[in-house]
Design an enzyme around this catalytic site. Structure first.
Site, short mmCIF file in Angstrom:
data_model
loop_
_atom_site.label_atom_id
_atom_site.label_comp_id
_atom_site.label_asym_id
_atom_site.label_seq_id
_atom_site.Cartn_x
_atom_site.Cartn_y
_atom_site.Cartn_z
CB CYS A 118 -0.89 -0.05 1.21
SG CYS A 118 -1.84 -1.51 1.08
CG HIS A 260 -3.16 3.52 2.04
ND1 HIS A 260 -4.07 2.73 0.84
CD2 HIS A 260 -3.30 1.99 2.73
CE1 HIS A 260 -4.18 1.66 0.92
NE2 HIS A 260 -3.85 1.10 2.25
CG ASN A 290 -6.86 -1.29 1.57
OD1 ASN A 290 -5.98 -0.77 0.62
ND2 ASN A 290 -6.14 -1.59 2.87
O1 UT7 Z 1 -3.69 -1.41 3.63
C1 UT7 Z 1 -2.92 -1.86 4.80
C2 UT7 Z 1 -3.02 -1.25 5.80
N1 UT7 Z 1 -4.15 -1.83 6.79
C3 UT7 Z 1 -4.79 -1.36 7.48
O2 UT7 Z 1 -4.50 0.00 7.45
C4 UT7 Z 1 -5.69 -2.05 8.54
C5 UT7 Z 1 -5.51 -1.24 10.11
N2 UT7 Z 1 -6.57 -2.05 10.77
C6 UT7 Z 1 -7.63 -1.77 10.75
O3 UT7 Z 1 -8.28 -0.85 10.00
C7 UT7 Z 1 -8.48 -2.09 12.09
O4 UT7 Z 1 -7.77 -2.84 12.85
C8 UT7 Z 1 -9.52 -3.13 11.45
C9 UT7 Z 1 -10.86 -2.68 10.51
C10 UT7 Z 1 -8.94 -4.25 10.43
C11 UT7 Z 1 -10.20 -4.01 12.24
O5 UT7 Z 1 -11.09 -2.88 13.52
P1 UT7 Z 1 -10.97 -3.07 14.82
O6 UT7 Z 1 -11.62 -1.96 15.49
O7 UT7 Z 1 -9.33 -3.09 15.18
O8 UT7 Z 1 -11.49 -4.46 14.96
P2 UT7 Z 1 -10.90 -5.77 15.83
O9 UT7 Z 1 -9.99 -6.40 14.92
O10 UT7 Z 1 -10.52 -5.34 17.32
O11 UT7 Z 1 -12.10 -6.71 16.22
C12 UT7 Z 1 -12.88 -6.43 17.06
C13 UT7 Z 1 -14.15 -7.49 16.97
C14 UT7 Z 1 -13.64 -8.87 17.19
O12 UT7 Z 1 -14.52 -9.68 17.88
P3 UT7 Z 1 -14.38 -9.93 19.56
O13 UT7 Z 1 -13.01 -10.70 19.38
O14 UT7 Z 1 -14.23 -8.53 20.06
O15 UT7 Z 1 -15.40 -10.46 19.79
C15 UT7 Z 1 -13.60 -9.37 15.87
O16 UT7 Z 1 -13.68 -10.64 15.82
O17 UT7 Z 1 -14.75 -7.44 15.82
C16 UT7 Z 1 -14.85 -8.65 15.20
N3 UT7 Z 1 -14.93 -8.41 13.73
C17 UT7 Z 1 -15.84 -8.55 13.22
N4 UT7 Z 1 -17.24 -8.63 13.26
C18 UT7 Z 1 -17.92 -8.28 12.15
C19 UT7 Z 1 -13.51 -8.68 12.92
N5 UT7 Z 1 -14.12 -8.39 11.68
C20 UT7 Z 1 -15.22 -8.51 11.55
C21 UT7 Z 1 -16.31 -8.18 10.71
N6 UT7 Z 1 -17.48 -8.17 10.93
N7 UT7 Z 1 -15.91 -8.15 9.37
#
Ligand code: UT7
Length: 335
Positions: A118, A260, A290
């Site tokens: 990216c 990005h 993305n």
């Molecule tokens: O281009 C490369 C650069 N990449 C990035 O910049 C990505 C950077 N990271 C992010 O943007 C965020 O970390 C994410 C959008 C990927 C995730 O957001 P988050 O607020 O960090 O969520 P998380 O990973 O902590 O997940 C929170 C909860 C989890 O459930 P529990 O463990 O709290 O019960 C996940 O299992 O959300 C759950 N979860 C989902 N729920 C519904 C994860 N993905 C999903 C989903 N739908 N798609």
């Protein structure tokens, strides 16, 4: 190259973008994995993404974006000296840039791929600037293109909701006028490499007794979202701060911030740290998700086409992602 070349400045005079026709909405994804429009839009700002179908190619989308950039710049394909294709999803591991060169009819251009995920577009712009500033080349196309839908595990809700497909391009030209690239900073931290990967999984094969080689396949994208998030909101503002300083500017001088397009929350947090108001932040993550190396040039193109970005505007940009890698640049749009 010979030392006879006059040192030149760099201008950004054309841009273009292309995305596959097919759009997949968040609600439609909820039929594939356990997710919801509410979760995706509130955590990321994404509402839909474009997904390439079997007749669409990376080279085809990249060529469309490049043609638009050439048209806006008023530069003929035959006058392009260099094509840099920033991509992590080339259709050929030997590179896709030459296919674009042929499709464009850019007969005298040398073409190569650059892989920095990216961050690829910003790395590409910085690489192009070296060839232009030295006076070696006059017209360089920098293309960011990715079809990550091919490399996403559509059973993994942590990643599949994030990515979309597309291509964007800029035409950079050497000039004897003042340099429009005011500063840049590109960085890598391989100690965090395991946070975001599209890795090759080797399978052992004994060729002849005692000679074992590895053949295998590339695996789907894996990501530690939280770590990448933390990395982005720490590194990106620092990098942009540095280039603002290099350019002898303050954040108040920035007309547009084009980050990005990974997550609206990342863009908001970075803008807040830099004290850049939301109306100066260019965002289209809701429409495209993305698109990796393509996201910055697609956002730039939309803002230029909409008449938001005008000639002479100062743009701060930053790409970040796998590597881990990140880069920032400040440039003025147009001649
Ligand atoms: O281009 C490369 C650069 N990449 C990035 O910049 C990505 C950077 N990271 C992010 O943007 C965020 O970390 C994410 C959008 C990927 C995730 O957001 P988050 O607020 O960090 O969520 P998380 O990973 O902590 O997940 C929170 C909860 C989890 O459930 P529990 O463990 O709290 O019960 C996940 O299992 O959300 C759950 N979860 C989902 N729920 C519904 C994860 N993905 C999903 C989903 N739908 N798609």
């Amino acid at each position: 190259m010979s030392s006879n070349h006059t040192l030149m400045g760099v201008t950004f005079i054309g841009c273009g973008a292309a995305a596959p026709e097919t759009i997949v909405l968040n609600d439609e994804l909820a039929q594939v994995v356990d997710t919801s429009d509410e979760w995706i839009s509130s955590r990321t700002g994404i509402r839909q993404r474009h997904i390439g179908h079997d007749r669409e190619s990376l080279a085809g989308l990249a060529t469309q974006a490049a043609q638009q950039a050439l048209e806006m710049a008023g530069v003929a394909a035959e006058d392009v000296d260099l094509i840099i294709l920033a991509t992590s999803s080339a259709e050929d591991l030997f590179g896709s840039a030459c296919r674009i060169q042929a499709q464009l009819g850019a007969t005298k251009a040398v073409a190569f791929d650059l892989t920095a995920a990216c961050s690829g577009f910003v790395f590409g712009v910085v690489t192009a600037a070296q060839f232009l500033r030295s006076g070696v080349y006059r017209n360089v196309l920098v293309i960011g293109a990715d079809l990550l839908s091919r490399w996403v595990d559509w059973q993994d809700r942590n990643t599949c909701v994030l990515f979309g497909d597309g291509a964007g391009a800029v035409l950079m030209q050497g000039t004897i006028n003042p340099d429009r690239l005011l500063g840049f900073e590109i960085s890598s931290d391989g100690s965090q490499n395991c946070c975001l990967n599209l890795s090759f999984k080797p399978e052992l094969r004994e060729l002849i007794p005692g000679v074992v080689l590895t053949q295998g396949k590339y695996q789907y994208i894996t990501m530690n979202g939280k770590e990448v998030y933390r990395f982005a909101i720490n590194r990106v503002p620092d990098a942009i701060d540095k280039v603002i300083h290099q350019a002898h500017l303050t954040s108040a001088d920035i007309d547009w911030l084009i980050l990005h397009q990974a997550n609206q929350r990342i863009m908001d947090a970075v803008a807040l740290r830099l004290q850049i108001p939301p109306e100066k932040v260019v965002s289209n993550v809701a429409k495209y998700g993305n698109t990796s190396a393509a996201s910055i040039p697609i956002a730039l193109t939309e803002a230029v086409r909409a008449g938001k970005i005008q000639t002479g505007d100062t743009i701060a940009t930053s790409g970040f992602g796998a590597g881990l890698s990140w880069g920032a640049a400040i440039f003025k749009w147009g001649n």
